[in-house]
Design a protein around this motif. Structure first.
Motif, PDB file in Angstrom:
ATOM      1  N   ARG A  63      -0.168  16.617   0.405  1.00  0.00           N
ATOM      2  CA  ARG A  63      -0.139  15.225   0.836  1.00  0.00           C
ATOM      3  C   ARG A  63       1.036  14.544   0.151  1.00  0.00           C
ATOM      4  O   ARG A  63       1.097  14.482  -1.074  1.00  0.00           O
ATOM      5  CB  ARG A  63      -1.450  14.569   0.433  1.00  0.00           C
ATOM      6  CG  ARG A  63      -1.630  13.132   0.821  1.00  0.00           C
ATOM      7  CD  ARG A  63      -3.029  12.704   0.407  1.00  0.00           C
ATOM      8  NE  ARG A  63      -3.238  11.293   0.561  1.00  0.00           N
ATOM      9  CZ  ARG A  63      -4.313  10.660   0.157  1.00  0.00           C
ATOM     10  NH1 ARG A  63      -5.283  11.322  -0.439  1.00  0.00           N
ATOM     11  NH2 ARG A  63      -4.441   9.373   0.335  1.00  0.00           N
ATOM     12  N   ALA A  64       1.996  14.073   0.946  1.00  0.00           N
ATOM     13  CA  ALA A  64       3.138  13.344   0.410  1.00  0.00           C
ATOM     14  C   ALA A  64       2.765  11.870   0.299  1.00  0.00           C
ATOM     15  O   ALA A  64       2.164  11.311   1.211  1.00  0.00           O
ATOM     16  CB  ALA A  64       4.351  13.514   1.315  1.00  0.00           C
ATOM     17  N   VAL A  93      -3.365   4.951  -5.347  1.00  0.00           N
ATOM     18  CA  VAL A  93      -3.721   5.875  -4.280  1.00  0.00           C
ATOM     19  C   VAL A  93      -5.074   6.447  -4.673  1.00  0.00           C
ATOM     20  O   VAL A  93      -5.262   6.905  -5.797  1.00  0.00           O
ATOM     21  CB  VAL A  93      -2.676   6.996  -4.137  1.00  0.00           C
ATOM     22  CG1 VAL A  93      -3.115   8.007  -3.092  1.00  0.00           C
ATOM     23  CG2 VAL A  93      -1.327   6.410  -3.784  1.00  0.00           C
ATOM     24  N   THR A  94      -6.033   6.403  -3.747  1.00  0.00           N
ATOM     25  CA  THR A  94      -7.415   6.773  -4.067  1.00  0.00           C
ATOM     26  C   THR A  94      -7.860   8.028  -3.314  1.00  0.00           C
ATOM     27  O   THR A  94      -7.122   8.568  -2.494  1.00  0.00           O
ATOM     28  CB  THR A  94      -8.356   5.608  -3.720  1.00  0.00           C
ATOM     29  OG1 THR A  94      -8.261   5.336  -2.317  1.00  0.00           O
ATOM     30  CG2 THR A  94      -7.992   4.348  -4.498  1.00  0.00           C
ATOM     31  N   ALA A 122       0.841  -1.200   0.000  1.00  0.00           N
ATOM     32  CA  ALA A 122       0.000   0.000   0.000  1.00  0.00           C
ATOM     33  C   ALA A 122       0.874   1.247   0.000  1.00  0.00           C
ATOM     34  O   ALA A 122       1.971   1.251   0.535  1.00  0.00           O
ATOM     35  CB  ALA A 122      -0.905  -0.002   1.227  1.00  0.00           C
ATOM     36  N   ALA A 123       0.370   2.297  -0.615  1.00  0.00           N
ATOM     37  CA  ALA A 123       1.100   3.556  -0.664  1.00  0.00           C
ATOM     38  C   ALA A 123       1.119   4.188   0.723  1.00  0.00           C
ATOM     39  O   ALA A 123       0.150   4.132   1.460  1.00  0.00           O
ATOM     40  CB  ALA A 123       0.445   4.493  -1.672  1.00  0.00           C
ATOM     41  N   ALA A 124       2.255   4.782   1.079  1.00  0.00           N
ATOM     42  CA  ALA A 124       2.391   5.473   2.357  1.00  0.00           C
ATOM     43  C   ALA A 124       1.939   6.914   2.179  1.00  0.00           C
ATOM     44  O   ALA A 124       2.262   7.553   1.192  1.00  0.00           O
ATOM     45  CB  ALA A 124       3.843   5.423   2.823  1.00  0.00           C
ATOM     46  N   LEU A 125       1.193   7.444   3.156  1.00  0.00           N
ATOM     47  CA  LEU A 125       0.625   8.785   3.041  1.00  0.00           C
ATOM     48  C   LEU A 125       0.990   9.621   4.254  1.00  0.00           C
ATOM     49  O   LEU A 125       1.018   9.145   5.370  1.00  0.00           O
ATOM     50  CB  LEU A 125      -0.906   8.701   2.961  1.00  0.00           C
ATOM     51  CG  LEU A 125      -1.516   7.736   1.968  1.00  0.00           C
ATOM     52  CD1 LEU A 125      -3.019   7.698   2.147  1.00  0.00           C
ATOM     53  CD2 LEU A 125      -1.163   8.141   0.567  1.00  0.00           C
ATOM     54  N   THR A 126       1.267  10.888   4.010  1.00  0.00           N
ATOM     55  CA  THR A 126       1.392  11.854   5.094  1.00  0.00           C
ATOM     56  C   THR A 126       0.653  13.108   4.653  1.00  0.00           C
ATOM     57  O   THR A 126       0.533  13.394   3.480  1.00  0.00           O
ATOM     58  CB  THR A 126       2.857  12.206   5.409  1.00  0.00           C
ATOM     59  OG1 THR A 126       3.469  12.725   4.224  1.00  0.00           O
ATOM     60  CG2 THR A 126       3.621  10.998   5.893  1.00  0.00           C
ATOM     61  N   ALA A 159       5.519  11.235  -4.590  1.00  0.00           N
ATOM     62  CA  ALA A 159       4.622  12.260  -5.126  1.00  0.00           C
ATOM     63  C   ALA A 159       4.223  13.241  -4.038  1.00  0.00           C
ATOM     64  O   ALA A 159       4.201  12.917  -2.851  1.00  0.00           O
ATOM     65  CB  ALA A 159       3.373  11.613  -5.719  1.00  0.00           C
ATOM     66  N   LEU A 160       3.880  14.441  -4.490  1.00  0.00           N
ATOM     67  CA  LEU A 160       3.313  15.456  -3.628  1.00  0.00           C
ATOM     68  C   LEU A 160       2.042  15.946  -4.289  1.00  0.00           C
ATOM     69  O   LEU A 160       2.057  16.386  -5.446  1.00  0.00           O
ATOM     70  CB  LEU A 160       4.286  16.626  -3.425  1.00  0.00           C
ATOM     71  CG  LEU A 160       3.810  17.709  -2.473  1.00  0.00           C
ATOM     72  CD1 LEU A 160       3.668  17.152  -1.053  1.00  0.00           C
ATOM     73  CD2 LEU A 160       4.771  18.887  -2.480  1.00  0.00           C
TER      74      LEU A 160
END
Length: 153
Positions: free
Chosen positions: A13-14, A34-35, A2-6, A149-150
């Motif tokens: 959102r990184a 990423v949804t 899964a993609a990591a999100l911050t 990505a940002l």
């Protein structure tokens, strides 16, 4: 994976679209999407190739795809520069900004963009990484890379 999100106070959102790892087999891989990106207006993406030290005829093509229909249909919005098997470490940056300069023509989405092309006006509520590796000799292909990505509001 899964993609990591911050999240940065709701403004940006990184996202780690693909964590750094090696690919040693030829083929096509669709990474986890990423949804729920409908609130974001801009996508900045970094392809970080940290190792490519085998054969010149091995290739890595990395694409960013988007979907506006819940992941049923995917359209290509970024095709990074092609990495060669002996090309060494490289970084490539791309920005998708539908709010920027208006498009001047329709985009035929039945095919992928050419290498080093961004389709800046296309941005759905999902994005994913797709990568294609080719090893004509079937020998020792290996690429290590990540995609970060940002997303900006």
């Amino acid at each position: 994976m899964a993609a990591a999100l911050t999240d940065n106070q709701g403004v940006a959102r990184a996202v780690t679209l693909r964590a750094s790892s090696a690919v040693a087999a030829a083929g096509t891989v669709n990474e986890t999407a990423v949804t729920n990106l409908g609130a974001y207006k801009q996508l900045q993406v970094l392809l970080d190739v940290t190792a490519a030290a085998t054969d010149v005829n091995d290739t890595l093509d990395v694409y960013i795809d988007t979907s506006i229909d819940g992941g049923t249909t995917w359209n290509n919005i970024i095709h990074f520069n092609q990495a060669l098997g002996n090309g060494g470490a490289k970084q490539f940056w791309a920005t998708v900004d539908p709010g920027g300069a208006p498009g001047t023509a329709t985009i035929a989405v039945a095919t992928d963009a050419a290498a080093a092309v961004v389709r800046p006006s296309m941005f759905g509520d999902q994005v994913r990484v797709r990568h294609v590796t080719v090893d004509p000799t079937g020998a020792n292909m290996s690429f290590t890379f990540s995609v970060l990505a940002l997303l900006k509001r």
